[in-house]
Design a protein around this motif. Structure first.
Motif, PDB file in Angstrom:
ATOM      1  N   ARG A 142       0.837  -1.196   0.000  1.00 46.81           N
ATOM      2  CA  ARG A 142       0.000   0.000   0.000  1.00 46.81           C
ATOM      3  C   ARG A 142       0.873   1.247   0.000  1.00 46.81           C
ATOM      4  O   ARG A 142       1.824   1.345   0.792  1.00 46.81           O
ATOM      5  CB  ARG A 142      -0.908   0.021   1.236  1.00 46.81           C
ATOM      6  CG  ARG A 142      -1.984  -1.036   1.253  1.00 46.81           C
ATOM      7  CD  ARG A 142      -2.812  -0.959   2.534  1.00 46.81           C
ATOM      8  NE  ARG A 142      -1.999  -1.301   3.693  1.00 46.81           N
ATOM      9  CZ  ARG A 142      -1.841  -2.540   4.154  1.00 46.81           C
ATOM     10  NH1 ARG A 142      -2.448  -3.547   3.551  1.00 46.81           N
ATOM     11  NH2 ARG A 142      -1.085  -2.776   5.213  1.00 46.81           N
ATOM     12  N   PHE A 143       0.517   2.194  -0.873  1.00 50.54           N
ATOM     13  CA  PHE A 143       1.218   3.482  -0.923  1.00 50.54           C
ATOM     14  C   PHE A 143       0.189   4.594  -0.859  1.00 50.54           C
ATOM     15  O   PHE A 143      -0.876   4.516  -1.486  1.00 50.54           O
ATOM     16  CB  PHE A 143       2.037   3.618  -2.209  1.00 50.54           C
ATOM     17  CG  PHE A 143       2.707   4.962  -2.347  1.00 50.54           C
ATOM     18  CD1 PHE A 143       3.837   5.270  -1.611  1.00 50.54           C
ATOM     19  CD2 PHE A 143       2.171   5.928  -3.185  1.00 50.54           C
ATOM     20  CE1 PHE A 143       4.445   6.518  -1.715  1.00 50.54           C
ATOM     21  CE2 PHE A 143       2.770   7.175  -3.302  1.00 50.54           C
ATOM     22  CZ  PHE A 143       3.910   7.474  -2.564  1.00 50.54           C
ATOM     23  N   GLN A 144       0.500   5.633  -0.101  1.00 55.89           N
ATOM     24  CA  GLN A 144      -0.391   6.783   0.030  1.00 55.89           C
ATOM     25  C   GLN A 144       0.430   8.056   0.057  1.00 55.89           C
ATOM     26  O   GLN A 144       1.485   8.125   0.697  1.00 55.89           O
ATOM     27  CB  GLN A 144      -1.221   6.679   1.315  1.00 55.89           C
ATOM     28  CG  GLN A 144      -2.232   7.804   1.501  1.00 55.89           C
ATOM     29  CD  GLN A 144      -3.109   7.594   2.728  1.00 55.89           C
ATOM     30  OE1 GLN A 144      -2.710   6.965   3.703  1.00 55.89           O
ATOM     31  NE2 GLN A 144      -4.322   8.112   2.685  1.00 55.89           N
ATOM     32  N   ALA A 145      -0.043   9.065  -0.656  1.00 53.95           N
ATOM     33  CA  ALA A 145       0.568  10.393  -0.631  1.00 53.95           C
ATOM     34  C   ALA A 145      -0.549  11.423  -0.508  1.00 53.95           C
ATOM     35  O   ALA A 145      -1.616  11.262  -1.108  1.00 53.95           O
ATOM     36  CB  ALA A 145       1.392  10.647  -1.898  1.00 53.95           C
ATOM     37  N   PHE A 146      -0.327  12.473   0.282  1.00 53.88           N
ATOM     38  CA  PHE A 146      -1.387  13.437   0.540  1.00 53.88           C
ATOM     39  C   PHE A 146      -0.811  14.845   0.679  1.00 53.88           C
ATOM     40  O   PHE A 146       0.369  15.034   0.995  1.00 53.88           O
ATOM     41  CB  PHE A 146      -2.170  13.062   1.808  1.00 53.88           C
ATOM     42  CG  PHE A 146      -1.326  13.029   3.060  1.00 53.88           C
ATOM     43  CD1 PHE A 146      -1.139  14.161   3.838  1.00 53.88           C
ATOM     44  CD2 PHE A 146      -0.722  11.845   3.465  1.00 53.88           C
ATOM     45  CE1 PHE A 146      -0.357  14.130   4.986  1.00 53.88           C
ATOM     46  CE2 PHE A 146       0.055  11.796   4.618  1.00 53.88           C
ATOM     47  CZ  PHE A 146       0.239  12.942   5.379  1.00 53.88           C
ATOM     48  N   LEU A 147      -1.681  15.809   0.438  1.00 50.05           N
ATOM     49  CA  LEU A 147      -1.349  17.228   0.584  1.00 50.05           C
ATOM     50  C   LEU A 147      -2.614  17.958   0.976  1.00 50.05           C
ATOM     51  O   LEU A 147      -3.675  17.751   0.385  1.00 50.05           O
ATOM     52  CB  LEU A 147      -0.807  17.801  -0.734  1.00 50.05           C
ATOM     53  CG  LEU A 147      -0.712  19.331  -0.841  1.00 50.05           C
ATOM     54  CD1 LEU A 147       0.352  19.868   0.114  1.00 50.05           C
ATOM     55  CD2 LEU A 147      -0.417  19.757  -2.272  1.00 50.05           C
ATOM     56  N   LEU A 155       4.342   4.086   2.978  1.00 49.20           N
ATOM     57  CA  LEU A 155       4.522   2.853   2.232  1.00 49.20           C
ATOM     58  C   LEU A 155       4.450   1.702   3.227  1.00 49.20           C
ATOM     59  O   LEU A 155       5.308   1.586   4.107  1.00 49.20           O
ATOM     60  CB  LEU A 155       5.860   2.838   1.497  1.00 49.20           C
ATOM     61  CG  LEU A 155       6.169   1.573   0.683  1.00 49.20           C
ATOM     62  CD1 LEU A 155       5.155   1.386  -0.448  1.00 49.20           C
ATOM     63  CD2 LEU A 155       7.588   1.618   0.127  1.00 49.20           C
ATOM     64  N   ASN A 156       3.408   0.867   3.109  1.00 51.62           N
ATOM     65  CA  ASN A 156       3.182  -0.248   4.017  1.00 51.62           C
ATOM     66  C   ASN A 156       3.117  -1.554   3.246  1.00 51.62           C
ATOM     67  O   ASN A 156       2.660  -1.588   2.099  1.00 51.62           O
ATOM     68  CB  ASN A 156       1.863  -0.081   4.789  1.00 51.62           C
ATOM     69  CG  ASN A 156       1.844   1.169   5.650  1.00 51.62           C
ATOM     70  OD1 ASN A 156       2.874   1.782   5.890  1.00 51.62           O
ATOM     71  ND2 ASN A 156       0.663   1.534   6.105  1.00 51.62           N
TER      72      ASN A 156
END
Length: 692
Positions: free
Chosen positions: A289-294, A334-335
């Motif tokens: 799992r990948f996550q990016a936020f703003l 990143l998990n």
């Protein structure tokens, strides 16, 4: 009233023997009881959007008050700040889909939960205690709102609520879900006039006639708030994975905060979130799992609606004071899930940067002066974690996790001259505009399922939370009254906690009980500081210091399915806080409180009566001028019906128009006005929704 509530809760346990096995009406409550009984531990809670929609709650903080162990701070008609087991602000994490969000106001006009709307949310999950190692800073726990996902095919949801004081809540969502691609779009609008308390007094009319903080006569009954929220998300499958991108914009205008010296002109929030999941990518990984936020918040507040801004020799602008604040947070995670032996190992790395910049302008000495109140401060956090769940036997499950965080804090706009002249006189140690922290966290949890009906839980954890920008570097110099200063020498707070819990469930009964004990080292606490240099008159200041403290308490909740389509529900919560340095009570600890409700629900229509109550809180911190709060009890009614795709519900909160205060309505913020905001009086509402 309190005695009545406790008696009712005891009666819940006794009612189990009265439950018959006759067929019950189809009700969503039965499914919720089953799910909570099978999936949730005693330290976990889940609030569904059904429960939110059946209440006149204006925000997430207000809705969560019915969850045992949670309460809120009231500063006005909206934007209630969440409190979990007596801890608030940055002592707990509040997320939407795991995204970290921080408001711009130094007085928490816009807490994280204010920046998303009910209509976005499917359910809210709560972890009580420092058992979340997947995110940094979960000292007291975590509240995570999970957004709605597109359903297969075309779907529409329309909702309109109207109530007393011209309360209006409109929302519409539309979605499409296909084999490969799906999308969802939504809009929500909220507005209200200023509510009245139980004595018929407007929430804005709480100041004495001699106070400069009082609202002008022509602004007492202006709009209390107006918010508009728009969101869109789209996702698609690729190979063995899925990606999703979402964007939201919220515009809040003219939000009144009677508990503070200023009101918000606007809060404008942008949120972007990208998530990607890949199944079985190789290297013994079952899921990646990948996550990016703003996200960014622009916040402007001033006192233009108050008497303090009337023209005078000193006040030559539309305001006497104004604060322009901005907060930007971005990061990534990143998990990976990896089967190891008979268990599952989840590990990951994450990073976030939180920038906070607030400039205060106020009339001082016949002119206006600008101050870097939050002096453009960056927090950079780098973390790594691992969590492993292992079934020791069919009855025993062991789960443990560890985390390591390195945090850097830099006050970019805090000059050495200002640090030496404004901050240093109040502290004996040498100060700097930078701070570094390296903090480990770990926990161990054991679940023992003795039978299909009975389950026990125990956990031990140690978690840390670094000071935030305000606690370290806020700087507000005042012409009259106390300065407000951060303490750059603060240490990180550590919570060493033990939890015990039990869950008893059957086809018609569910009960949860949990108790906890927290030993807090270097707990960050409000303190008074006098100028020690002796040059001129002593100028007092409010600042922060580390103390040792303890908190302990527990929660009880139960749901009983009774004959004749009746459901009995009750909750009870208690927490006690002690300042170990002074042997005095900690400030702002909620009193014993609870809810007892009886509901008739045959699946086609329902009716419910509830009694909400709180005991007197006489354990207060007199050194901070904290006042006692009287106990109270209020009665709520609601009823609703379903036909086809339509649902109509309505109700009355505070049926007998009780005049009362929540203990946590008194907030010690840089711009607190020293007054309590009463809770709303009788409030009637109706809600109509359509689903397709």
């Amino acid at each position: 009233m309190i005695r009545f509530g406790i008696v009712c809760l005891v009666a819940l346990v006794c009612c189990d023997v009265l439950i018959c096995s006759s067929a019950m009406g189809e009700s969503v409550l039965l499914d919720e009881i089953t799910i909570r009984g099978e999936q949730q531990q005693p330290i976990e809670e889940k609030l569904t959007i059904r429960e939110v929609r059946e209440s006149p709650a204006r925000d997430i903080g207000e809705a969560l008050q019915n969850v045992p162990g949670l309460s809120s701070v009231r500063k006005g008609a909206i934007a209630n700040d969440i409190v979990l087991r007596g801890m608030q602000r940055d002592n707990l994490n509040v997320f939407l889909d795991g995204v970290r969000l921080h408001g711009g106001c130094p007085s928490r006009m816009d807490p994280p939960s204010f920046h998303f709307d009910f209509a976005e949310v499917d359910y809210i999950e709560v972890i009580k205690g420092p058992y979340d190692v997947r995110n940094p800073g979960s000292l007291a726990g975590m509240v995570n709102a999970v957004s709605k996902e597109p359903k297969r095919g075309l779907a529409t949801n329309l909702n309109v609520s109207y109530g007393s004081f011209n309360y209006l809540d409109l929302s519409a969502t539309g979605s499409y879900g296909g084999e490969v691609f799906d999308t969802l779009i939504g809009y929500a609008h909220k507005a209200s006039d200023v509510p009245e308390a139980g004595n018929g007094q407007l929430l804005t009319d709480i100041y004495p006639s001699t106070s400069n903080n009082r609202y002008r006569s022509n602004t007492l009954d202006s709009d209390a708030y107006e918010t508009d929220t728009f969101w869109v998300k789209g996702g698609g499958k690729h190979g063995t994975g899925r990606s999703e991108l979402s964007y939201s914009y919220q515009d809040a205008e003219h939000v009144l905060y009677p508990a503070l010296l200023m009101d918000a002109d606007y809060d404008r929030t942008h949120r972007v979130n990208w998530k990607t999941t890949i199944d079985n990518p190789g290297l013994a990984i079952s899921k990646l799992r990948f996550q990016a936020f703003l996200n960014r918040v622009d916040h402007l507040m001033d006192d233009t609606l108050r008497v303090s801004s009337l023209p005078s020799m000193m006040v030559t602008k539309d305001y006497m004071m104004q604060t322009d604040a901005k907060a930007t947070t971005f990061g990534s995670k990143l998990n990976a899930d990896m089967p190891v032996g008979a268990g599952l190992l989840t590990s990951g790395v994450d990073f976030y940067r939180r920038n906070w910049d607030a400039t205060n302008e106020s009339a001082m000495w016949m002119s206006y002066a600008e101050q870097p109140m939050i002096p453009d401060v960056d927090i950079d956090n780098f973390g790594i974690f691992g969590e492993y769940s292992y079934p020791l036997s069919r009855q025993l499950t062991l789960k443990g996790g560890a985390r390591l965080d390195h945090t850097r804090v830099t006050a970019n706009a805090l000059t050495g001259t200002r640090l030496d002249s404004l901050y240093q006189p109040y502290f004996s140690s040498s100060l700097d505009n930078k701070a570094d922290f390296t903090e480990p966290s770990a926990n161990l949890q054991l679940t023992w399922k003795t039978s299909e009906q009975l389950e026990f839980f125990t956990g031990i954890a140690s978690a840390s939370r670094t000071p935030d920008q305000q606690e370290l570097f806020i700087g507000l110099q005042r012409m009259a009254g106390k300065n407000w200063l951060g303490n750059p020498a603060l240490d990180a707070t550590r919570n060493n906690q033990v939890d015990l819990g039990a869950k008893w469930k059957s086809a018609n009964f569910l009960a949860n009980v949990s108790v906890f004990y927290s030993s807090l080292t270097d707990y960050i606490y409000i303190a008074e500081a006098a100028d020690p240099d002796g040059a001129g008159p002593l100028i007092q200041a409010r600042t922060y210091r580390n103390i040792d403290a303890t908190m302990y308490g527990g929660e009880f909740s139960s749901q009983v399915v009774m004959p004749f389509d009746l459901f009995l529900k009750g909750t009870l919560s208690y927490v006690r806080g002690e300042n170990a340095d002074t042997n005095q009570p900690l400030a702002e600890i909620p009193p014993l409180s609870g809810v007892v409700s009886l509901r008739y629900d045959n699946g086609n229509w329902y009716a419910e009566i509830s009694e909400r109550f709180a005991a007197r809180q006489d354990r207060v911190d007199e050194s901070l001028q904290e006042n006692e709060t009287a106990g109270w009890g209020v009665t709520d009614l609601k009823a609703g019906t379903f036909w086809g795709r339509w649902e109509l519900l309505g109700g009355v909160n505070n049926l007998f128009d009780k005049y009362y205060f929540s203990h946590l309505s008194y907030q010690r913020d840089p711009f607190n006005a020293g007054v309590k905001v009463p809770e709303m009086g009788l409030f009637a509402y109706v809600n109509l929704s359509y689903r397709f």
